[in-house]
Design an enzyme around this catalytic site. Structure first.
Site, PDB file in Angstrom:
ATOM      1  N   CYS A   1     -62.302  74.595 -43.902  1.00 41.16           N
ATOM      2  CA  CYS A   1     -62.947  73.274 -43.915  1.00 41.16           C
ATOM      3  C   CYS A   1     -63.786  73.009 -42.675  1.00 41.16           C
ATOM      4  CB  CYS A   1     -61.923  72.163 -44.150  1.00 41.16           C
ATOM      5  SG  CYS A   1     -60.739  71.891 -42.812  1.00 41.16           S
TER       6      CYS A   1
ATOM      7  N   HIS B   1     -57.988  67.762 -42.389  1.00 43.60           N
ATOM      8  CA  HIS B   1     -59.059  68.298 -43.233  1.00 43.60           C
ATOM      9  C   HIS B   1     -60.353  67.563 -42.930  1.00 43.60           C
ATOM     10  CE1 HIS B   1     -60.693  70.441 -46.677  1.00 43.60           C
ATOM     11  NE2 HIS B   1     -61.107  69.312 -47.217  1.00 43.60           N
TER      12      HIS B   1
ATOM     13  N   HIS C   1     -66.978  70.346 -49.283  1.00 41.31           N
ATOM     14  CA  HIS C   1     -65.922  70.879 -48.416  1.00 41.31           C
ATOM     15  C   HIS C   1     -65.415  72.220 -48.917  1.00 41.31           C
ATOM     16  CE1 HIS C   1     -62.133  69.373 -50.716  1.00 41.31           C
ATOM     17  NE2 HIS C   1     -63.146  69.396 -51.542  1.00 41.31           N
TER      18      HIS C   1
END
Length: 157
Positions: A71, A121, A133
């Protein structure tokens, strides 16, 4: 208050006639903050386009591109290609951005997912409550709806 909202107050202080004279003479009115905000928007737009161009790239923990990403590797790669340096992890990236309220988010801002004070994240806001993402092992870079309200937003400047 955005730079564009400051124009009327600047014109009032400088005198509307002076500002109009400058404009009529082919000059430009310099508004503090406007150039940097425009530059940030351009960088954010480029980063968003770069992330989108990586659609389908496999997730790999610790990877920073150009073919595989985790990520924060995707956000780091995207902004680096757009001309801005970010730190490596999602939490470090959160600490380096200008934190903004959800109501002020724009395409190209970073979206940080958190549990309590722990950022776990990150993705790039694409508009319409969606992010680009690199989700998790076994998945690929993709556009996805934000699935939780436990998010914070940050603007790269």
């Amino acid at each position: 208050m955005t730079a564009l909202n400051r124009v009327p107050s600047l014109m009032a202080r400088a005198g509307t006639a002076s500002a109009l004279t400058i404009a009529a003479m082919g000059g430009s009115i310099v508004v503090p903050g406007l150039a940097s905000e425009a530059s940030a928007a351009t960088t954010a737009t480029k980063a968003l386009q770069i992330a989108a161009s990586k659609k389908g790239a496999p997730y790999q923990w610790g990877a920073t591109g150009p073919r595989r990403f985790d990520c924060s590797g995707l956000t780091l790669y995207s902004f680096k290609k757009a001309g801005k340096k970010l730190p490596r992890t999602a939490a470090q990236q959160y600490n380096k951005t200008r934190h903004i309220p959800a109501g002020s988010r724009k395409a190209g801002d970073l979206v940080f997912f958190h549990s309590g004070s722990n950022v776990y994240h990150v993705g790039i806001y694409a508009g319409k409550n969606k992010i680009w993402h690199a989700p998790k092992t076994g998945d690929v870079v993709r556009l996805q709806k934000i699935w939780t309200k436990s998010v914070w937003y940050g603007r790269v400047s």
